[in-house]
Design a protein around this motif. Structure first.
Motif, PDB file in Angstrom:
ATOM      1  N   ALA A  41       1.971 -64.924 -44.826  1.00 51.43           N
ATOM      2  CA  ALA A  41       3.266 -64.976 -45.513  1.00 51.43           C
ATOM      3  C   ALA A  41       3.952 -66.311 -45.284  1.00 51.43           C
ATOM      4  O   ALA A  41       3.846 -66.913 -44.210  1.00 51.43           O
ATOM      5  CB  ALA A  41       4.151 -63.842 -45.022  1.00 51.43           C
ATOM      6  N   ARG A  42       4.642 -66.787 -46.310  1.00 46.81           N
ATOM      7  CA  ARG A  42       5.396 -68.033 -46.234  1.00 46.81           C
ATOM      8  C   ARG A  42       6.865 -67.730 -46.544  1.00 46.81           C
ATOM      9  O   ARG A  42       7.172 -66.887 -47.370  1.00 46.81           O
ATOM     10  CB  ARG A  42       4.871 -69.063 -47.240  1.00 46.81           C
ATOM     11  CG  ARG A  42       3.442 -69.458 -46.999  1.00 46.81           C
ATOM     12  CD  ARG A  42       3.353 -70.390 -45.786  1.00 46.81           C
ATOM     13  NE  ARG A  42       1.965 -70.668 -45.462  1.00 46.81           N
ATOM     14  CZ  ARG A  42       1.357 -70.297 -44.352  1.00 46.81           C
ATOM     15  NH1 ARG A  42       2.005 -69.641 -43.438  1.00 46.81           N
ATOM     16  NH2 ARG A  42       0.111 -70.577 -44.137  1.00 46.81           N
ATOM     17  N   ILE A  43       7.762 -68.472 -45.910  1.00 44.28           N
ATOM     18  CA  ILE A  43       9.191 -68.270 -46.106  1.00 44.28           C
ATOM     19  C   ILE A  43       9.624 -69.005 -47.368  1.00 44.28           C
ATOM     20  O   ILE A  43       9.327 -70.191 -47.545  1.00 44.28           O
ATOM     21  CB  ILE A  43       9.976 -68.799 -44.893  1.00 44.28           C
ATOM     22  CG1 ILE A  43       9.566 -68.049 -43.641  1.00 44.28           C
ATOM     23  CG2 ILE A  43      11.459 -68.673 -45.115  1.00 44.28           C
ATOM     24  CD1 ILE A  43      10.175 -68.603 -42.372  1.00 44.28           C
ATOM     25  N   SER A  44      10.345 -68.304 -48.237  1.00 42.98           N
ATOM     26  CA  SER A  44      10.850 -68.938 -49.456  1.00 42.98           C
ATOM     27  C   SER A  44      12.101 -69.748 -49.118  1.00 42.98           C
ATOM     28  O   SER A  44      12.743 -69.539 -48.091  1.00 42.98           O
ATOM     29  CB  SER A  44      11.175 -67.872 -50.505  1.00 42.98           C
ATOM     30  OG  SER A  44      12.281 -67.100 -50.069  1.00 42.98           O
ATOM     31  N   GLN A  45      12.456 -70.660 -50.006  1.00 37.94           N
ATOM     32  CA  GLN A  45      13.648 -71.486 -49.819  1.00 37.94           C
ATOM     33  C   GLN A  45      14.909 -70.620 -49.795  1.00 37.94           C
ATOM     34  O   GLN A  45      15.842 -70.878 -49.044  1.00 37.94           O
ATOM     35  CB  GLN A  45      13.755 -72.539 -50.921  1.00 37.94           C
ATOM     36  CG  GLN A  45      12.730 -73.648 -50.808  1.00 37.94           C
ATOM     37  CD  GLN A  45      12.908 -74.452 -49.535  1.00 37.94           C
ATOM     38  OE1 GLN A  45      14.021 -74.635 -49.032  1.00 37.94           O
ATOM     39  NE2 GLN A  45      11.812 -74.935 -48.974  1.00 37.94           N
ATOM     40  N   ARG A  46      14.925 -69.573 -50.620  1.00 37.77           N
ATOM     41  CA  ARG A  46      16.078 -68.687 -50.667  1.00 37.77           C
ATOM     42  C   ARG A  46      16.251 -67.943 -49.345  1.00 37.77           C
ATOM     43  O   ARG A  46      17.361 -67.811 -48.827  1.00 37.77           O
ATOM     44  CB  ARG A  46      15.901 -67.688 -51.822  1.00 37.77           C
ATOM     45  CG  ARG A  46      16.976 -66.639 -51.904  1.00 37.77           C
ATOM     46  CD  ARG A  46      18.298 -67.228 -52.339  1.00 37.77           C
ATOM     47  NE  ARG A  46      19.291 -66.151 -52.475  1.00 37.77           N
ATOM     48  CZ  ARG A  46      20.563 -66.297 -52.214  1.00 37.77           C
ATOM     49  NH1 ARG A  46      21.036 -67.462 -51.830  1.00 37.77           N
ATOM     50  NH2 ARG A  46      21.391 -65.299 -52.354  1.00 37.77           N
ATOM     51  N   LEU A  47      15.148 -67.455 -48.770  1.00 39.79           N
ATOM     52  CA  LEU A  47      15.216 -66.760 -47.493  1.00 39.79           C
ATOM     53  C   LEU A  47      15.660 -67.712 -46.389  1.00 39.79           C
ATOM     54  O   LEU A  47      16.434 -67.352 -45.507  1.00 39.79           O
ATOM     55  CB  LEU A  47      13.857 -66.149 -47.156  1.00 39.79           C
ATOM     56  CG  LEU A  47      13.810 -65.144 -46.034  1.00 39.79           C
ATOM     57  CD1 LEU A  47      14.724 -63.970 -46.324  1.00 39.79           C
ATOM     58  CD2 LEU A  47      12.404 -64.666 -45.804  1.00 39.79           C
ATOM     59  N   GLN A  49      17.598 -70.299 -46.839  1.00 41.63           N
ATOM     60  CA  GLN A  49      19.025 -70.532 -47.076  1.00 41.63           C
ATOM     61  C   GLN A  49      19.852 -69.359 -46.553  1.00 41.63           C
ATOM     62  O   GLN A  49      20.912 -69.545 -45.959  1.00 41.63           O
ATOM     63  CB  GLN A  49      19.269 -70.729 -48.572  1.00 41.63           C
ATOM     64  CG  GLN A  49      20.722 -70.895 -48.947  1.00 41.63           C
ATOM     65  CD  GLN A  49      20.927 -70.830 -50.451  1.00 41.63           C
ATOM     66  OE1 GLN A  49      19.971 -70.702 -51.215  1.00 41.63           O
ATOM     67  NE2 GLN A  49      22.169 -70.915 -50.880  1.00 41.63           N
TER      68      GLN A  49
END
Length: 117
Positions: A41-47, A49
């Motif tokens: 899993a990779r962290i999204s930019q929204r998460l 933020q």
């Protein structure tokens, strides 16, 4: 002074709780299985933020500048206010007690200094 009396109930409560006789420890399977999706899993930019604290802009405190510059803004009403006798009386510091003895500075004698060398 009262002395404590140890009752049979207190002795019973002081014993540690025992495991159930049929309890079987499962120490071999402590390691859990992590799914492939969780591993990759990779962290999204929204998460990312959403994980940051939200900083609010405040006009109560100014940016730090020279030491002579004010940090807090003082309202016009506070600048025009006059002090009442009660507030002034509360603002005066208390007097020291009559029994107060201020701390003394240590006294060094030359005799003690010669012995330590």
């Amino acid at each position: 002074m009262k002395t404590a009396v140890i009752t049979p109930r207190l002795l019973q409560l002081s014993n540690p709780k025992l495991n159930h006789p049929d309890f079987q420890s499962n120490r071999e399977s402590i390691a859990s299985i992590v799914s492939f999706a969780s591993k990759t899993a990779r962290i999204s930019q929204r998460l990312l933020q959403l994980s940051r604290p939200r900083l609010k802009q405040s006009n109560i405190c100014h940016e730090l500048g020279r030491p002579a510059d004010p940090i807090w803004t003082v309202s016009k009403a506070a600048r025009k206010a006059t002090v009442s006798a009660r507030v002034e009386m509360l603002a005066t510091p208390k007097l020291l007690s009559e029994d107060y003895i201020p701390p003394r500075e240590p006294e060094w004698s030359r005799k003690n200094n010669l012995l330590s060398t």
